[in-house]
Scaffold this motif. Structure first.
Motif, PDB file in Angstrom:
ATOM      1  N   ALA A  69       0.836  -1.197   0.000  1.00  0.00           N
ATOM      2  CA  ALA A  69       0.000   0.000   0.000  1.00  0.00           C
ATOM      3  C   ALA A  69       0.875   1.254   0.000  1.00  0.00           C
ATOM      4  O   ALA A  69       0.593   2.231  -0.719  1.00  0.00           O
ATOM      5  N   GLY A 170      -9.110   3.209  -3.158  1.00  0.00           N
ATOM      6  CA  GLY A 170      -8.334   2.407  -4.107  1.00  0.00           C
ATOM      7  C   GLY A 170      -9.236   1.706  -5.103  1.00  0.00           C
ATOM      8  O   GLY A 170      -8.974   1.710  -6.311  1.00  0.00           O
ATOM      9  N   LEU A 171     -10.314   1.107  -4.600  1.00  0.00           N
ATOM     10  CA  LEU A 171     -11.276   0.446  -5.481  1.00  0.00           C
ATOM     11  C   LEU A 171     -11.910   1.453  -6.429  1.00  0.00           C
ATOM     12  O   LEU A 171     -12.116   1.170  -7.622  1.00  0.00           O
ATOM     13  N   HIS A 174      -9.647   2.205  -9.368  1.00  0.00           N
ATOM     14  CA  HIS A 174      -9.675   1.125 -10.357  1.00  0.00           C
ATOM     15  C   HIS A 174     -10.951   1.184 -11.200  1.00  0.00           C
ATOM     16  O   HIS A 174     -10.904   1.131 -12.437  1.00  0.00           O
ATOM     17  N   LEU A 220      -6.265  -8.736  -0.352  1.00  0.00           N
ATOM     18  CA  LEU A 220      -6.768  -7.701  -1.247  1.00  0.00           C
ATOM     19  C   LEU A 220      -7.437  -6.571  -0.473  1.00  0.00           C
ATOM     20  O   LEU A 220      -7.241  -5.387  -0.776  1.00  0.00           O
ATOM     21  N   HIS A 223      -4.638  -4.564   1.402  1.00  0.00           N
ATOM     22  CA  HIS A 223      -3.810  -3.795   0.468  1.00  0.00           C
ATOM     23  C   HIS A 223      -4.569  -2.631  -0.150  1.00  0.00           C
ATOM     24  O   HIS A 223      -4.147  -1.472  -0.081  1.00  0.00           O
ATOM     25  N   GLN A 224      -5.715  -2.920  -0.740  1.00  0.00           N
ATOM     26  CA  GLN A 224      -6.470  -1.871  -1.424  1.00  0.00           C
ATOM     27  C   GLN A 224      -7.038  -0.859  -0.427  1.00  0.00           C
ATOM     28  O   GLN A 224      -7.090   0.338  -0.714  1.00  0.00           O
ATOM     29  N   TRP A 227      -4.123   1.369   0.870  1.00  0.00           N
ATOM     30  CA  TRP A 227      -3.693   2.248  -0.226  1.00  0.00           C
ATOM     31  C   TRP A 227      -4.691   3.391  -0.402  1.00  0.00           C
ATOM     32  O   TRP A 227      -4.296   4.550  -0.571  1.00  0.00           O
TER      33      TRP A 227
END
Length: 345
Positions: A69, A170-171, A174, A220, A223-224, A227
């Motif tokens: 991250a 973060g999501l 994306h 996941l 991390h996401q 971040w």
């Protein structure tokens, strides 16, 4: 075109400041700095994935997720600098670096750069700045009043929801990138699309091949989520809670950028953690200025503003977050006020 002597005078302020900055050599490229910074980031990225492969299917991988991250955010900062042409003078080389870094973190460089340029042109403007035009939050009372349903409830309590919502940033990056490419909103659609496909294939492939399903999902999420919080905490102090220009506001470029921006005090570690974004005033005045030169430009800009009576906002890191939360709480206050009963006939 200026329409009065006063406007001509204020437009001249930026030219005077620009000359001072240019004479100090602060607009010169810093290729050596960026070569070292990019090299260290890529080394950290490679090291994280080597550790990931070595540790294997273990809950210890959550420490790797947390470290990744941090690395993703540092890579994003380089992409940001490339988007502003801080690394090279030519656009082609900067775009190449920016796109490659976007691919490393799973974000469309073209989509981000387009929106970020709009932000710089109209910082904190509730209609023209995409950074303050977010469904989940209200940054002005007018935005709050227009919320309906669940979004209205969120606006009421947004100060408490702000940091939890950052877990989804973060999501969001994306998804927004994929949507922009799918809808053809990006110039280099094929390149950005190919980089995103490659990123998700390698990233998700590695996670689900090495880790068992339960650990993979938690990896996941950690991390996401971290971040997203890191990215949000890097950008939030810069403008949130600062004045929002109106449609009729005719401030000159220098005042528009200074009055809507906030600096964050700190030394080396704050500079590193925030990727130079803690010098937001200087960055908005001179977006092409290489990151390491912002620290040197700060006292020049602050003194210039002091001499002309221009408010220059600056505070510590924790205080900056307090300003953000206080502003969000204040904006949502009218929605929390009890409804008044109609007067009796």
């Amino acid at each position: 075109m200026p329409t009065s002597l006063d406007q001509q005078a204020t437009l001249g302020d930026y030219a005077v400041l620009s000359k001072q900055i240019r004479n100090a050599g602060l607009l010169e490229r810093r290729r050596g700095y960026y070569a070292v910074r990019i090299g260290l980031n890529l080394l950290a990225m490679a090291g994280a994935w080597v550790a990931f492969a070595y540790i294997g299917d273990s809950w210890w991988q959550l420490f790797v997720a947390a470290f990744l991250a941090l690395v993703f955010a540092q890579l994003a900062f380089i992409g940001h600098d490339a988007g502003h042409k801080q690394i090279f003078r030519g656009g082609r080389q900067n775009n190449l670096v920016g796109r490659l870094h976007g691919g490393l973190i799973g974000m469309s460089y073209g989509w981000w750069n387009k929106g970020h340029n709009r932000h710089h042109a109209n910082p904190n403007h509730e209609h023209d700045d995409p950074d303050v035009n977010i469904d989940a939050l209200a940054f002005t009372e007018n935005q709050a009043r227009l919320k309906t349903g669940f979004l209205r409830w969120m606006a009421k309590h947004q100060a408490y929801l702000f940091f939890p919502l950052l877990l989804l940033e973060g999501l969001n990056l994306h998804i927004s990138s994929v949507r922009a490419i799918w809808n053809g909103e990006v110039k280099s659609r094929k390149i950005d699309g190919a980089l995103l496909v490659l990123h998700f294939a390698l990233y998700l492939g590695a996670v689900f091949l090495v880790l068992s399903p339960g650990i993979a999902v938690v990896f996941l999420v950690v991390h996401q989520g971290l971040w997203g919080v890191y990215m949000g905490c890097s950008f939030a102090p810069n403008h949130k809670g600062m004045p929002s220009p109106s449609e009729e506001d005719s401030k000159d470029f220098l005042r528009k950028q200074v009055l809507t921006s906030r600096n964050v005090r700190g030394g080396f570690w704050v500079d590193l953690a925030l990727g130079g974004l803690n010098y937001q005033i200087e960055h908005h005045l001179f977006p092409h200025m290489p990151r390491p030169n912002l620290r040197k430009a700060q006292p020049i800009v602050q003194q210039f503003c002091l001499e002309r009576g221009i408010p220059y906002a600056q505070c510590g890191l924790l205080r900056s977050y307090r300003y953000v939360l206080e502003h969000l709480h204040e904006v949502g206050a009218p929605l929390r006020a009890p409804a008044t009963a109609p007067a009796a006939a």
